[in-house]
Design a protein around this motif. Structure first.
Motif, PDB file in Angstrom:
ATOM      1  N   LYS A   1       0.787  -1.280   0.087  1.00  0.00           N
ATOM      2  CA  LYS A   1      -0.004  -0.028   0.049  1.00  0.00           C
ATOM      3  C   LYS A   1       0.693   1.318   0.073  1.00  0.00           C
ATOM      4  N   THR A   2       2.069   1.270  -0.729  1.00  0.00           N
ATOM      5  CA  THR A   2       2.840   2.328  -0.782  1.00  0.00           C
ATOM      6  C   THR A   2       2.438   3.083  -1.887  1.00  0.00           C
ATOM      7  N   ILE A   3       2.175   2.551  -3.170  1.00  0.00           N
ATOM      8  CA  ILE A   3       1.452   3.156  -4.315  1.00  0.00           C
ATOM      9  C   ILE A   3       0.385   2.139  -4.763  1.00  0.00           C
ATOM     10  N   SER A   4      -0.539   3.049  -5.553  1.00  0.00           N
ATOM     11  CA  SER A   4      -1.628   2.325  -6.048  1.00  0.00           C
ATOM     12  C   SER A   4      -1.508   2.418  -7.859  1.00  0.00           C
ATOM     13  N   THR A   5      -1.449   1.434  -8.424  1.00  0.00           N
ATOM     14  CA  THR A   5      -1.227   1.354 -10.053  1.00  0.00           C
ATOM     15  C   THR A   5      -2.429   1.141 -10.781  1.00  0.00           C
ATOM     16  N   ILE A   6      -2.789   1.811 -11.565  1.00  0.00           N
ATOM     17  CA  ILE A   6      -4.027   1.315 -12.646  1.00  0.00           C
ATOM     18  C   ILE A   6      -3.176   1.282 -13.834  1.00  0.00           C
ATOM     19  N   VAL A   7      -3.446  -0.004 -14.630  1.00  0.00           N
ATOM     20  CA  VAL A   7      -2.780  -0.339 -16.058  1.00  0.00           C
ATOM     21  C   VAL A   7      -3.973  -0.025 -17.101  1.00  0.00           C
ATOM     22  N   PHE A   8      -3.681   0.852 -18.055  1.00  0.00           N
ATOM     23  CA  PHE A   8      -4.463   0.798 -19.255  1.00  0.00           C
ATOM     24  C   PHE A   8      -3.958   0.088 -20.287  1.00  0.00           C
ATOM     25  N   VAL A   9      -4.726  -0.936 -21.068  1.00  0.00           N
ATOM     26  CA  VAL A   9      -4.074  -1.799 -22.005  1.00  0.00           C
ATOM     27  C   VAL A   9      -5.151  -1.639 -23.120  1.00  0.00           C
ATOM     28  N   SER A  10      -4.622  -1.459 -24.202  1.00  0.00           N
ATOM     29  CA  SER A  10      -5.468  -1.613 -25.381  1.00  0.00           C
ATOM     30  C   SER A  10      -4.770  -2.457 -26.283  1.00  0.00           C
ATOM     31  N   THR A  11      -5.490  -3.606 -26.799  1.00  0.00           N
ATOM     32  CA  THR A  11      -5.154  -4.958 -27.543  1.00  0.00           C
ATOM     33  C   THR A  11      -6.344  -5.547 -28.182  1.00  0.00           C
ATOM     34  N   ARG A  12      -5.976  -6.721 -28.723  1.00  0.00           N
ATOM     35  CA  ARG A  12      -7.021  -7.455 -29.547  1.00  0.00           C
ATOM     36  C   ARG A  12      -7.153  -8.871 -28.419  1.00  0.00           C
ATOM     37  N   ASP A  13      -8.351  -8.980 -28.445  1.00  0.00           N
ATOM     38  CA  ASP A  13      -8.713 -10.282 -27.614  1.00  0.00           C
ATOM     39  C   ASP A  13      -8.226 -11.675 -28.336  1.00  0.00           C
ATOM     40  N   SER A  14      -8.639 -12.644 -27.979  1.00  0.00           N
ATOM     41  CA  SER A  14      -8.542 -14.109 -28.530  1.00  0.00           C
ATOM     42  C   SER A  14      -9.148 -14.280 -29.784  1.00  0.00           C
ATOM     43  N   LYS A  15     -10.189 -13.448 -29.930  1.00  0.00           N
ATOM     44  CA  LYS A  15     -11.211 -13.623 -31.117  1.00  0.00           C
ATOM     45  C   LYS A  15     -10.500 -12.535 -32.485  1.00  0.00           C
ATOM     46  N   GLY A  16      -9.680 -11.772 -32.002  1.00  0.00           N
ATOM     47  CA  GLY A  16      -9.091 -10.621 -32.775  1.00  0.00           C
ATOM     48  C   GLY A  16      -9.846  -9.154 -32.753  1.00  0.00           C
ATOM     49  N   PHE A  17     -10.740  -9.222 -31.802  1.00  0.00           N
ATOM     50  CA  PHE A  17     -11.765  -7.799 -31.742  1.00  0.00           C
ATOM     51  C   PHE A  17     -10.534  -6.728 -30.885  1.00  0.00           C
ATOM     52  N   ASN A  18     -10.820  -5.685 -31.218  1.00  0.00           N
ATOM     53  CA  ASN A  18     -10.074  -4.447 -30.370  1.00  0.00           C
ATOM     54  C   ASN A  18     -10.743  -4.247 -28.907  1.00  0.00           C
TER      55      ASN A  18
ATOM     56  N   HIS B   1       2.113  -7.328 -25.600  1.00  0.00           N
ATOM     57  CA  HIS B   1       0.820  -6.796 -24.784  1.00  0.00           C
ATOM     58  C   HIS B   1       0.129  -5.633 -25.321  1.00  0.00           C
ATOM     59  N   GLY B   2       1.115  -5.085 -26.541  1.00  0.00           N
ATOM     60  CA  GLY B   2       0.347  -3.770 -27.172  1.00  0.00           C
ATOM     61  C   GLY B   2       0.519  -2.500 -26.365  1.00  0.00           C
ATOM     62  N   TYR B   3      -0.220  -1.512 -26.758  1.00  0.00           N
ATOM     63  CA  TYR B   3      -0.352  -0.364 -26.280  1.00  0.00           C
ATOM     64  C   TYR B   3      -0.762  -0.182 -24.904  1.00  0.00           C
ATOM     65  N   THR B   4       0.089   0.279 -23.841  1.00  0.00           N
ATOM     66  CA  THR B   4      -0.139   0.307 -22.414  1.00  0.00           C
ATOM     67  C   THR B   4       0.182   1.628 -21.847  1.00  0.00           C
ATOM     68  N   VAL B   5      -0.661   1.859 -20.832  1.00  0.00           N
ATOM     69  CA  VAL B   5      -0.043   2.963 -19.899  1.00  0.00           C
ATOM     70  C   VAL B   5      -0.160   2.963 -18.470  1.00  0.00           C
ATOM     71  N   VAL B   6       0.831   3.106 -17.513  1.00  0.00           N
ATOM     72  CA  VAL B   6       0.753   2.682 -16.518  1.00  0.00           C
ATOM     73  C   VAL B   6       0.734   3.938 -15.480  1.00  0.00           C
ATOM     74  N   TYR B   7      -0.493   3.981 -14.617  1.00  0.00           N
ATOM     75  CA  TYR B   7      -0.599   5.253 -13.802  1.00  0.00           C
ATOM     76  C   TYR B   7      -0.393   5.030 -12.274  1.00  0.00           C
ATOM     77  N   ASP B   8       0.590   5.556 -11.774  1.00  0.00           N
ATOM     78  CA  ASP B   8       0.938   5.478 -10.375  1.00  0.00           C
ATOM     79  C   ASP B   8       0.373   6.557  -9.332  1.00  0.00           C
ATOM     80  N   HIS B   9      -0.245   6.077  -8.334  1.00  0.00           N
ATOM     81  CA  HIS B   9      -0.636   7.078  -7.429  1.00  0.00           C
ATOM     82  C   HIS B   9      -0.144   6.733  -6.047  1.00  0.00           C
TER      83      HIS B   9
END
Length: 238
Positions: free
Chosen positions: A106-123, A224-232
């Motif tokens: 509980k020092t930081i709290s991280t949110i991860v944004f992920v934009s990718t394709r699923d196993s069926k190929g959908f965005n 994993h594709g395009y990702t963004v990591v947000y640290d709080h």
């Protein structure tokens, strides 16, 4: 009857021993916050330990006994950290490994944004509460993201409808859920926001991105594709 009583007594004795071990470990944890001057002016350890949460440095979160036991005495043991295993050298994986223990304590709290394709190929894209998801995997396994396979390089990190926010771009369906750490707050002006339940801070995703926030890291992962990591950094309540 006697065998049953002996087993019951043995079980009680084992629980008492485990509780004693947890109490000792937690006291050692509290002692890590104690300074030499504290022992000079305060009468005993009980008083010192009661004051530790009030005297901790700003930005430092002191875990409660329950939180400490969840981290260090979980059914899977104290060493169940992916960061202690050999993992592929992937940019996102390495970034998450750096944050794993900081989230667990509980020092930081991280949110991860992920934009990718699923196993069926959908965005698809979504926001994942890292600590919440890791803890669910460690305690519930299949009910969360398959982190063991993700860190081993066998699976990709794919957001789903159980995460903080999720959208399937093929059908336009949007899902949002509060986690143990965050409340989801859509705002007409600020855009998507997350309110941290621990310290009440409001995280505006749009502000993190447009102001080049130092705690916002853009990562392009071959796997994993395009990702963004947000640290709080969790603030200590005064």
């Amino acid at each position: 009857m006697e065998d049953s009583q002996r087993k019951h007594a043995g079980s009680k004795g084992f629980r008492a021993l485990e509780n004693r071990k947890q109490d000792i470990a937690y006291n050692h944890y509290l002692n890590s916050f104690v300074k030499l001057e504290d022992r000079r002016y305060l009468p005993n350890d009980n008083v010192i330990h009661q004051l530790v949460p009030l005297r901790a440095a700003v930005g430092t979160i002191v875990m409660t006994p329950t939180q400490f036991n969840e981290v260090h005495f979980s059914p899977l043991g104290t060493c169940f950290y992916f960061s202690e295993n050999n993992v592929p050298n992937d940019p996102l994986t390495m970034a998450l490994l750096e944050r794993e223990k900081l989230n667990a304590t509980k020092t930081i709290s991280t949110i991860v944004f992920v934009s990718t394709r699923d196993s069926k190929g959908f965005n698809i894209s979504g926001y994942i509460d890292l600590e919440h998801s890791l803890r669910r995997y460690k305690t519930a396994g299949s009910k969360s993201h398959p982190w063991a396979d993700i860190f081993a390089g066998r699976r990709r990190l794919e957001p789903n409808h159980q995460d903080l926010s999720f959208i399937n771009w093929s059908n336009g369906r949007v899902h949002s859920n509060d986690s143990d750490n965050y409340k989801v707050i859509p705002d007409a002006v600020k855009g998507l926001c997350f309110a941290h339940k621990g310290d009440g801070s409001m995280l505006s995703i749009e502000k993190y991105i447009t102001e080049e926030h130092p705690l916002c890291k853009f990562i392009e992962s071959p796997k994993h594709g395009y990702t963004v990591v947000y640290d709080h950094y969790i603030r200590r309540k005064m």
